[in-house]
Structure formats: C-alpha cells, structure tokens
Design an enzyme around this catalytic site. Structure first.
Site, PDB file in Angstrom:
ATOM      1  N   CYS A   1       0.833  -1.201   0.000  1.00  0.00           N
ATOM      2  CA  CYS A   1       0.000   0.000   0.000  1.00  0.00           C
ATOM      3  C   CYS A   1       0.867   1.251   0.000  1.00  0.00           C
ATOM      4  CB  CYS A   1      -0.948   0.000   1.205  1.00  0.00           C
ATOM      5  SG  CYS A   1      -1.997   1.461   1.290  1.00  0.00           S
TER       6      CYS A   1
ATOM      7  N   CYS B   1      -0.654   4.086   2.088  1.00  0.00           N
ATOM      8  CA  CYS B   1      -0.498   3.948   3.536  1.00  0.00           C
ATOM      9  C   CYS B   1       0.940   4.221   3.985  1.00  0.00           C
ATOM     10  CB  CYS B   1      -0.874   2.534   3.978  1.00  0.00           C
ATOM     11  SG  CYS B   1      -2.422   1.911   3.327  1.00  0.00           S
ATOM     12  N   ASP B   2       1.903   3.636   3.273  1.00  0.00           N
ATOM     13  CA  ASP B   2       3.272   3.591   3.770  1.00  0.00           C
ATOM     14  C   ASP B   2       4.242   4.520   3.058  1.00  0.00           C
ATOM     15  OD1 ASP B   2       2.421   1.588   5.508  1.00  0.00           O
ATOM     16  OD2 ASP B   2       2.862  -0.003   4.059  1.00  0.00           O
TER      17      ASP B   2
END
Length: 320
Positions: free
Chosen positions: A139, A142-143
């Site tokens: 992701c 997300c990261d």
C-alpha cells in the site's frame, strides 16, 4: 418464550463494507429491511487509493475522503454494524442462512450480500514475508510517507503500480518500476504522468527474484526475462502491485466461483444459491472500479428485496 422465538432473523446480512457493501446497506435500509453489516473496516480498498478523478460528482477526491462520505451516508439509516469482525462461516439452514463471525457471534438472515473484495497478491520470493512492514509494502498510500528521501522499487506496471509510482515519486529519492511483460499494461494517461516524473527508472521484462535485508529492506535482486542475467538494486522500500485475489476462500464450495475464484453472479447480482447475492470486486462483474462496485451494491440490495418480496416475508415498500 421458546428458543426459536428468541432467534433474531435479519432480512439481510451484508458481509464487507467497501463501496459495494456500504451502498447495499443504504439501498436495503431505504426499503426498510432489517440490515446488519459485518466488516473488519470501513471503506475497503478505497482507503488504499490516493487520488480518485473518475468518480462522478467529484472532480478530485482522495480514497479515504470518499470512503468517509460513504460511511457518513450509511449513518443516516438504522443499520447495525459489527466492526472489527469477519465472517468465518456461512451455511444455508432451511429457509434462512446461518452466519458465524470471528468474534463468535451467530447471525441468522433471510438473505446474504457478499462484498468482501480482494486482497493483494504476494510475490512469493525469498525475503518478502520476513520483511513485510520493514520495507515491503502492499500500500503506497499507507506507507509511502515513511520512505521520504530514499530509493524504492514498485513491482507491477499496471494501473495500480503506476499510480503507486506516481505517489511515491513525490517523496522517494528515486522510484524504479519493474514489469515482467515486454510492455507497460497501464493506461496511457497514467504512463504519461509517470514519465514526466524526473526521479523514475523503468525496467521491462524483469522480475524480482529475492528481497534482501537484515532488519530492513536493503536491496532487491532482479532477473532479466530475456537473458536471465541477475543484478542487485539498492532500495529501502519494495511496493508490490501485481494484482488482487478475491476474498472467497472462507466460502468453501457453498457458491459457484469462476476460474479466478470470483463469485459467479448474473445480471441481478444473484449467485448460484438462491438468497445469496454478491457485489463489488469479489464478484465476477467485469471492470473493477469504485463506481461499478457501488452500482453493483445497489443492484444486490434491490435484488435481495425482490427476493424477499417473492418469498412473501416483506411487504412492498417505497423508498424513504
């Protein structure tokens, strides 16, 4: 009061709360059905999408913002939600269905709408499993912010891979995109955007054969599909975008699946089992898009309502 009288029988259990499940919940509630939604989270894969520019009504919106708007609309209706749980088993019992959740709750319902979506496909190479959360990610949304100023690699040259590369190019020092095919399968408009980023490098006909690192990702070993030659590329992050797998393994052989393990549905979102419907990416509907998943969720809810009407267990209702 007998034990049978004590059992609460829902009209609809919706499994999953991505765009399909959330839309199904609203449409079912508008038909005044007794609805419960079982889900690990709200929004599903929409939360993993950075930029959305093709959802009608919004010239631009982030995935998390769109998921929040879906959720806010659901909260206007009397819909019960079991958050933080997944369904472990589903079985037909007479004229209804028996659902058991991961926290041990037992639910009974006249119909089921499955909208469990998909999960990221793994590479299956040495080092991947050991370094998940330590440089290996599925992701970029997300990261990505954790990789500011360092080199990263994106595996997969489809739309999701190029979108990830675009997002990462804004924070990473360099983004290498690797694709096993001899062409880039992403949409041309995305390719043009990514090619304008000055800190991207491109590798066609290559594959990752190993991810190396002790406590964190330190490098990847890639192999040329044309020559077989291997070389090591220093990176601190590996973002894997090679497709998705339907979340259907928990179903066993209850409903018919297609060759890709998606739930086979007809044009009414009906499965091979009367009373069970499916919508969104988990279903065999072509073209996996947020807007299509939402439409399929509406269709599944209306089809479940029609099914209950034919069974004579609900009365005709107008939308409210």
């Amino acid at each position: 009061m007998s034990s049978e009288q004590q059992v609460h029988l829902y009209d609809v259990v919706i499994i999953g709360a991505g765009p399909a499940g959330l839309t199904a919940a609203v449409y079912a509630a508008r038909k005044q059905l007794d609805v419960i939604m079982v889900t690990m989270d709200i929004g599903g894969q929409t939360n993993l999408t950075a930029d959305i520019a093709n959802y009608m009504g919004f010239e631009y919106i982030s995935g998390t913002e769109l998921a929040q708007k879906f959720h806010e609309q659901v909260e206007h209706f009397p819909i019960t939600t079991r958050l933080g749980a997944v369904v472990k088993s589903l079985a037909a019992e007479g004229d209804h269905f028996h659902v058991v959740t991961s926290d041990g709750e037992v639910l009974n319902s006249r119909t089921i709408i499955i909208s469990t979506g998909k999960h990221s496909r793994r590479l299956g190479v040495p080092g991947e499993k050991d370094l998940v959360g330590r440089g290996v990610s599925y992701c970029a949304t997300c990261d990505g912010p954790f990789f500011r100023g360092v080199p990263v690699l994106v595996v997969g040259g489809g739309n999701s891979g190029i979108e990830a590369a675009l997002s990462l190019s804004k924070v990473a020092s360099e983004v290498t995109i690797i694709e096993v095919q001899d062409r880039w399968p992403a949409d041309q408009v995305l390719m043009e955007q990514a090619e304008r980023a000055p800190n991207t490098a491109w590798l066609l006909q290559h594959e990752v054969v190993e991810i190396r690192g002790q406590q964190q990702v330190e490098s990847v070993v890639v192999a040329s599909g044309a020559t077989g030659e291997q070389r090591e590329i220093p990176v601190q992050g590996v973002f894997i975008e090679i497709g998705l797998i339907p979340n259907t393994e928990w179903l066993g052989d209850l409903v018919e699946l297609n060759e890709w393990k998606e739930i086979a549905v007809d044009c009414h979102a009906a499965t091979s089992v009367p009373g069970i419907f499916a919508a969104g990416d988990v279903a065999s509907t072509p073209h996996k898009q947020i807007i299509i998943a939402a439409g399929d969720g509406a269709k599944a809810a209306l089809s479940a309502y029609d099914y209950l009407l034919r069974q004579g267990v609900v009365q005709p209702q107008r939308d409210w």
